[in-house]
Design a protein around this motif. Structure first.
Motif, mmCIF file in Angstrom:
data_model
loop_
_atom_site.group_PDB
_atom_site.id
_atom_site.type_symbol
_atom_site.label_atom_id
_atom_site.label_comp_id
_atom_site.label_asym_id
_atom_site.label_seq_id
_atom_site.Cartn_x
_atom_site.Cartn_y
_atom_site.Cartn_z
ATOM 1 N N HIS A 263 0.844 -1.194 0.000
ATOM 2 C CA HIS A 263 0.000 0.000 0.000
ATOM 3 C C HIS A 263 0.878 1.242 0.000
ATOM 4 O O HIS A 263 2.051 1.179 0.366
ATOM 5 C CB HIS A 263 -0.915 0.008 1.229
ATOM 6 N N ALA A 264 0.308 2.354 -0.386
ATOM 7 C CA ALA A 264 1.054 3.617 -0.381
ATOM 8 C C ALA A 264 1.433 4.018 1.038
ATOM 9 O O ALA A 264 2.431 4.692 1.260
ATOM 10 C CB ALA A 264 0.231 4.721 -1.031
ATOM 11 N N THR A 265 0.629 3.586 2.015
ATOM 12 C CA THR A 265 0.921 3.810 3.430
ATOM 13 C C THR A 265 1.184 2.448 4.063
ATOM 14 O O THR A 265 1.040 1.419 3.415
ATOM 15 C CB THR A 265 -0.266 4.484 4.135
ATOM 16 N N VAL A 266 1.561 2.444 5.325
ATOM 17 C CA VAL A 266 1.778 1.196 6.063
ATOM 18 C C VAL A 266 0.613 1.050 7.037
ATOM 19 O O VAL A 266 0.607 1.655 8.107
ATOM 20 C CB VAL A 266 3.126 1.203 6.820
ATOM 21 N N PHE B 290 0.537 4.664 8.604
ATOM 22 C CA PHE B 290 1.763 5.449 8.674
ATOM 23 C C PHE B 290 2.291 5.698 7.266
ATOM 24 O O PHE B 290 2.135 4.845 6.390
ATOM 25 C CB PHE B 290 2.866 4.667 9.411
ATOM 26 N N SER B 291 2.965 6.802 7.072
ATOM 27 C CA SER B 291 3.770 6.944 5.860
ATOM 28 C C SER B 291 4.949 5.985 6.030
ATOM 29 O O SER B 291 5.253 5.550 7.157
ATOM 30 C CB SER B 291 4.283 8.381 5.710
ATOM 31 N N ALA B 292 5.622 5.647 4.947
ATOM 32 C CA ALA B 292 6.785 4.754 5.060
ATOM 33 C C ALA B 292 7.839 5.357 5.986
ATOM 34 O O ALA B 292 8.408 4.659 6.832
ATOM 35 C CB ALA B 292 7.368 4.464 3.680
ATOM 36 N N ASP B 293 8.096 6.646 5.847
ATOM 37 C CA ASP B 293 9.074 7.313 6.715
ATOM 38 C C ASP B 293 8.598 7.346 8.166
ATOM 39 O O ASP B 293 9.390 7.167 9.094
ATOM 40 C CB ASP B 293 9.346 8.740 6.244
ATOM 41 N N GLY B 294 7.300 7.570 8.357
ATOM 42 C CA GLY B 294 6.736 7.587 9.704
ATOM 43 C C GLY B 294 6.868 6.244 10.395
ATOM 44 O O GLY B 294 7.205 6.161 11.577
ATOM 45 N N TRP B 295 6.593 5.151 9.658
ATOM 46 C CA TRP B 295 6.720 3.794 10.207
ATOM 47 C C TRP B 295 8.170 3.514 10.578
ATOM 48 O O TRP B 295 8.459 3.006 11.656
ATOM 49 C CB TRP B 295 6.193 2.774 9.211
#
Length: 74
Positions: free
Chosen positions: A37-40, A55-60
């Motif tokens: 997915h585009a997000t996690v 989460f965004s990938a960076d946020g995760w």
């Protein structure tokens, strides 16, 4: 504004969820994530019909790093 789009959890097949390799603990504290997915998307494995945090990938990545280094616990 009210959205008529289904919640992210409704769009993820039950078989797409997997237990996070970062989960663990004696109390069976497990997170499940869904790939592709585009997000996690992240949810509590004990409440699969419950809410999902995306989460965004960076946020995760930042969240996991903070957990690994004990920055979220006092």
């Amino acid at each position: 504004m009210h959205s008529t789009e289904p919640a992210i959890a409704d769009r993820i097949a039950p078989s797409a969820w997997r237990k996070s390799s970062y989960s663990g603990g004696a109390n069976a504290d497990c997170l499940e994530v869904a790939d592709g997915h585009a997000t996690v998307p992240v949810r509590d494995s004990k409440a699969p019909a419950g809410p999902v945090v995306a989460f965004s990938a960076d946020g995760w990545s930042s969240f996991i790093t903070a957990v690994k280094h004990g920055r979220l616990f006092s």
